[in-house]
Design an enzyme around this catalytic site. Structure first.
Site, mmCIF file in Angstrom:
data_model
loop_
_atom_site.group_PDB
_atom_site.id
_atom_site.type_symbol
_atom_site.label_atom_id
_atom_site.label_comp_id
_atom_site.label_asym_id
_atom_site.label_seq_id
_atom_site.Cartn_x
_atom_site.Cartn_y
_atom_site.Cartn_z
ATOM 1 N N SER A 112 37.034 4.370 24.075
ATOM 2 C CA SER A 112 38.115 3.519 25.127
ATOM 3 C C SER A 112 38.877 4.742 25.836
ATOM 4 O O SER A 112 37.830 4.747 26.913
ATOM 5 C CB SER A 112 39.310 3.310 24.147
ATOM 6 O OG SER A 112 39.783 2.953 24.080
ATOM 7 N N HIS A 113 39.493 5.102 25.954
ATOM 8 C CA HIS A 113 40.748 5.001 26.725
ATOM 9 C C HIS A 113 40.584 7.305 27.354
ATOM 10 O O HIS A 113 40.844 7.509 28.020
ATOM 11 C CB HIS A 113 42.264 5.143 26.701
ATOM 12 C CG HIS A 113 42.978 5.757 25.422
ATOM 13 N ND1 HIS A 113 42.361 5.000 24.573
ATOM 14 C CD2 HIS A 113 43.634 6.492 25.051
ATOM 15 C CE1 HIS A 113 43.044 5.636 23.376
ATOM 16 N NE2 HIS A 113 43.214 6.602 23.877
ATOM 17 N N ASP A 276 41.436 0.352 30.552
ATOM 18 C CA ASP A 276 40.989 1.287 30.723
ATOM 19 C C ASP A 276 39.235 1.394 30.522
ATOM 20 O O ASP A 276 38.622 0.514 30.368
ATOM 21 C CB ASP A 276 42.153 2.024 28.895
ATOM 22 C CG ASP A 276 40.752 0.410 27.817
ATOM 23 O OD1 ASP A 276 40.804 -0.267 28.025
ATOM 24 O OD2 ASP A 276 40.997 1.385 26.772
ATOM 25 N N ASP A 278 37.054 1.370 27.644
ATOM 26 C CA ASP A 278 36.232 -0.630 27.254
ATOM 27 C C ASP A 278 37.215 -2.058 27.400
ATOM 28 O O ASP A 278 36.686 -2.343 26.808
ATOM 29 C CB ASP A 278 36.217 0.186 25.690
ATOM 30 C CG ASP A 278 36.828 0.107 25.056
ATOM 31 O OD1 ASP A 278 38.463 0.524 25.816
ATOM 32 O OD2 ASP A 278 37.166 0.090 23.299
ATOM 33 N N ASP A 280 39.909 -3.453 26.792
ATOM 34 C CA ASP A 280 40.504 -3.701 25.991
ATOM 35 C C ASP A 280 41.800 -3.337 26.682
ATOM 36 O O ASP A 280 42.998 -4.141 26.711
ATOM 37 C CB ASP A 280 40.624 -3.509 24.467
ATOM 38 C CG ASP A 280 40.322 -1.903 24.255
ATOM 39 O OD1 ASP A 280 40.334 -1.624 25.006
ATOM 40 O OD2 ASP A 280 40.202 -1.596 22.777
ATOM 41 N N ARG A 281 43.072 -2.184 27.206
ATOM 42 C CA ARG A 281 44.290 -1.849 27.216
ATOM 43 C C ARG A 281 44.403 -2.997 29.249
ATOM 44 O O ARG A 281 42.703 -3.051 29.437
ATOM 45 C CB ARG A 281 44.619 -0.452 27.117
ATOM 46 C CG ARG A 281 44.109 0.166 26.087
ATOM 47 C CD ARG A 281 44.201 1.661 26.007
ATOM 48 N NE ARG A 281 44.593 2.213 24.668
ATOM 49 C CZ ARG A 281 45.185 3.492 23.819
ATOM 50 N NH1 ARG A 281 45.560 3.221 25.070
ATOM 51 N NH2 ARG A 281 44.724 3.786 23.389
ATOM 52 N N THR A 343 50.422 0.565 12.998
ATOM 53 C CA THR A 343 49.115 0.654 14.242
ATOM 54 C C THR A 343 47.543 0.440 14.097
ATOM 55 O O THR A 343 47.434 0.797 13.083
ATOM 56 C CB THR A 343 49.263 2.061 15.198
ATOM 57 O OG1 THR A 343 50.492 1.907 15.350
ATOM 58 C CG2 THR A 343 48.114 2.094 15.817
ATOM 59 N N LYS A 375 41.739 -6.728 21.250
ATOM 60 C CA LYS A 375 43.029 -6.696 22.513
ATOM 61 C C LYS A 375 42.038 -6.892 23.821
ATOM 62 O O LYS A 375 41.327 -7.164 23.695
ATOM 63 C CB LYS A 375 43.275 -5.086 22.777
ATOM 64 C CG LYS A 375 43.311 -3.934 23.242
ATOM 65 C CD LYS A 375 44.410 -3.405 22.257
ATOM 66 C CE LYS A 375 43.613 -1.988 22.824
ATOM 67 N NZ LYS A 375 43.467 -1.081 21.533
HETATM 68 C C1 G16 Z 1 43.440 2.254 19.811
HETATM 69 C C2 G16 Z 1 43.959 1.147 18.675
HETATM 70 C C3 G16 Z 1 44.536 0.729 18.647
HETATM 71 C C4 G16 Z 1 46.074 1.549 19.038
HETATM 72 C C5 G16 Z 1 45.928 3.278 19.852
HETATM 73 C C6 G16 Z 1 46.379 4.062 19.807
HETATM 74 O O1 G16 Z 1 43.204 1.850 20.995
HETATM 75 O O2 G16 Z 1 42.078 -0.095 18.246
HETATM 76 O O3 G16 Z 1 44.927 -0.533 18.005
HETATM 77 O O4 G16 Z 1 47.124 1.824 19.423
HETATM 78 O O5 G16 Z 1 43.905 3.601 19.412
HETATM 79 O O6 G16 Z 1 45.789 4.883 18.154
HETATM 80 P P1 G16 Z 1 46.442 6.270 18.132
HETATM 81 O O7 G16 Z 1 48.128 6.321 18.551
HETATM 82 O O8 G16 Z 1 46.381 5.706 16.202
HETATM 83 O O9 G16 Z 1 45.889 6.861 18.972
HETATM 84 P P2 G16 Z 1 41.912 2.205 22.318
HETATM 85 O O10 G16 Z 1 41.872 1.203 22.992
HETATM 86 O O11 G16 Z 1 41.729 3.559 21.610
HETATM 87 O O12 G16 Z 1 40.639 1.215 20.936
#
Ligand code: G16
Length: 542
Positions: A112-113, A276, A278, A280-281, A343, A375
């Site tokens: 992801s990010h 971000d 991937d 999704d953000r 979350t 997302k």
């Molecule tokens: C992932 C999850 C999200 C979550 C985020 C932060 O996002 O898909 O649902 O809100 O992580 O999670 P944490 O607070 O546990 O770090 P992504 O964009 O990283 O796939």
């Protein structure tokens, strides 16, 4: 020929908030990738002859793992694999492909990010046939399997050419290399009023979209510039790079600072956005105004009916517990359900599948709807654009009108990154231990109304997820929430979520941190943050 290879189990392959995330060298340990993929397959049933979607965000190690996943899928008995050209599929695009083509599931490679590169982060997650992240029950099974695995199966075959679209045979399994963008762009066109957006751009509307050298570049270019006629160059950092150009592909005010500074300057275009690693953000910044993800969810929900795909209205809204209550007031106005989940996007899947929620969102820059089961960064950008086009107002005007109507939930998240895991757990344990005694006491001048450790009872399948974040609620509706991130790859990250509701029209324009200062002091006092973490300030404030 299929080979059966003896392997030794690892004990640290527990999927976190969103799949297994580790540093690349960690993934490069002997059979580390193979063990995890085999454990996914061993935890699934009935996929013989079915289709598996495979793609990733293009980060370092993406291509190597796709080749392994393909050979293992062929050995496991999948009938077909669909792969994005170049190994690229954004997370929402992969979710769409799974749903559209009735695939059995998908393997998405992304952290992801988090940053990418030879010494940075990598990740693997499994999405089910509804297109959404594997539910906890399945990730628990996968984790259990990783601890006892003794062998994996893999086809002995050379690498496939992933850069040419078409169908190929891999040991009896068909591999279809597809255009990663086309199906997704078509889906967006079915939800939003593209002619109206085209007219808006033709009339001189300007925007800046920062794809952060990550996966949405090709998607944003195709949709915004090619289909909607935005000026060439509207999409910045549009080429996905294995190391994201050395940056964190995290669309927040720290890592997308350039965009933020532009949007606050005299040269600002009408609208700014980022996505971000991937895809999704999202980050939404109007001219002169940052829209917090929690507010963005509420504003999108309040206006979604202006876009063709949501003209019939919303069935309900879902948000993660730490996300502000701004969307709750919109749900109340519309008389629709509001669901508060832990979350993790995976918790929205049941609500979306059951038709109980149409729009979902999280404070962590994620918004999406029932169009996929992830997302979706560009979706949020396009919905904002559609709303701007119909209302003919600026994002700032829309936000201010929203606060006037619903009140404003001042909101911030303070992250303490890479702290000692023991210290972090100690802080949470100590908080947990005093929860029962907190109600009625005063902290930094604020009286505690209630305090608990959030537990979610899924209304669809009855499953219970406990220990999902500690909430300290104060009289008047303010709160602070504490949880440890489930997506970090080194040490622990403490997240402190701070929220205050304000409906006094004279107090809607305050600076956020100032508006929250008493709660920030209360968070420090109740959790002893600086003593326990050794940090006097958060690393990131969003
Ligand atoms: C992932 C999850 C999200 C979550 C985020 C932060 O996002 O898909 O649902 O809100 O992580 O999670 P944490 O607070 O546990 O770090 P992504 O964009 O990283 O796939």
């Amino acid at each position: 020929m299929i080979k059966t290879v003896a392997t030794t189990a690892y004990d640290d392959q527990k999927p976190g908030t969103s799949g297994l995330r580790k540093k690349v060298p960690h993934f490069q340990r002997p059979n580390y990738v193979q063990n995890f993929i085999q454990s996914i397959f061993d935890s699934l049933e009935g996929f013989e002859g079915e289709t598996l979607v495979i793609g990733g965000d293009g980060r370092y190690f993406n291509r190597e793992v796709i080749q392994i996943a393909l050979r293992m899928a062929a050995a496991a008995g999948f009938g077909k694999a669909m792969v994005g050209r170049g190994g690229i599929l954004s997370t929402p695009a992969a979710s769409n492909i799974i749903r559209k083509y009735g695939a059995f599931g998908g393997i998405i490679l992304s952290a992801s990010h988090n940053p990418g590169g030879p010494n940075e982060d990598f990740g693997i997650k499994y999405n089910a046939g509804n297109g959404g992240p594997a539910p906890e029950k399945l990730t628990d099974q996968i984790f259990a399997r990783t601890k006892e695995i003794t062998e994996y199966r893999i086809l002995d075959a050379p690498d496939l050419d992933l850069d040419t679209e078409g169908s190929f045979d891999l040991g009896g399994m068909t591999v279809e290399v597809i255009d990663p963008v086309a199906d997704y762009a078509e889906l967006m066109e079915s939800l939003f009023d593209f002619p109206a957006l085209k007219a808006m751009f033709a009339n001189g509307f300007t925007m800046s979209m920062d794809s952060m050298s990550a996966v949405t570049g090709p998607y944003a270019k195709e949709i915004l510039e090619n289909r909607l006629g935005a000026a060439p160059g509207t999409v910045k950092n549009a080429t996905p790079l294995p190391d994201f150009g050395g940056h964190h592909p995290d669309p927040n005010l720290v890592h997308a600072k350039e965009l933020h500074d532009l949007m606050m300057s005299a040269e600002a275009p009408d609208f700014g956005a980022a996505s971000d690693g991937d895809g999704d953000r999202n980050l939404i910044i109007g001219k002169g105004i940052f829209i917090s993800p929690s507010d963005s969810l509420a504003m999108l929900a309040a206006n979604a009916h202006l876009a063709p795909g949501y003209a019939a209205g919303l069935a309900g809204i879902a948000r993660s517990m730490p996300t502000s209550g701004a969307a709750d007031r919109v749900a109340e106005k519309f008389g629709i359900g509001l669901y508060e989940t832990p979350t993790g996007w995976k918790f929205f899947g049941n609500l979306l599948d059951a038709g109980m929620a149409t729009i979902c969102g999280e404070e962590s820059a994620g918004t999406g709807s029932n169009h996929v089961r992830e997302k979706d960064g560009l979706w949020a950008v396009l919905l904002w654009l559609n709303i701007l086009a119909v209302r003919g107002e600026s994002a700032k005007a829309i936000a201010e009108a929203h606060w006037k109507e619903f009140g404003r939930n001042y909101y911030a998240r303070h992250d303490y990154e890479g702290i000692d895991s023991e210290a972090a757990n100690g802080l949470m344990d100590a908080l947990r231990a005093k929860l029962a005694d907190l109600p009625g006491t005063e902290i930094a001048g604020l009286r505690v109304a209630a305090a608990d450790d959030f537990a979610y009872h899924d209304p669809v399948d009855g499953s219970v997820s406990s220990k999902q974040g500690i909430r300290v609620m104060f009289e008047g509706g303010s709160r602070v929430v504490f949880r440890l991130s489930g997506t970090g790859t080194s040490g622990a990250t403490l997240r402190v979520y701070i929220e205050r509701y304000e409906d006094d029209p004279a107090k809607l324009g305050e600076e956020t941190q100032a508006a929250l200062s008493d709660l920030i002091a209360a968070a420090e006092e109740v959790a002893d943050i600086s003593t326990r973490t050794g940090r006097s300030e958060p690393d990131v404030i969003t």
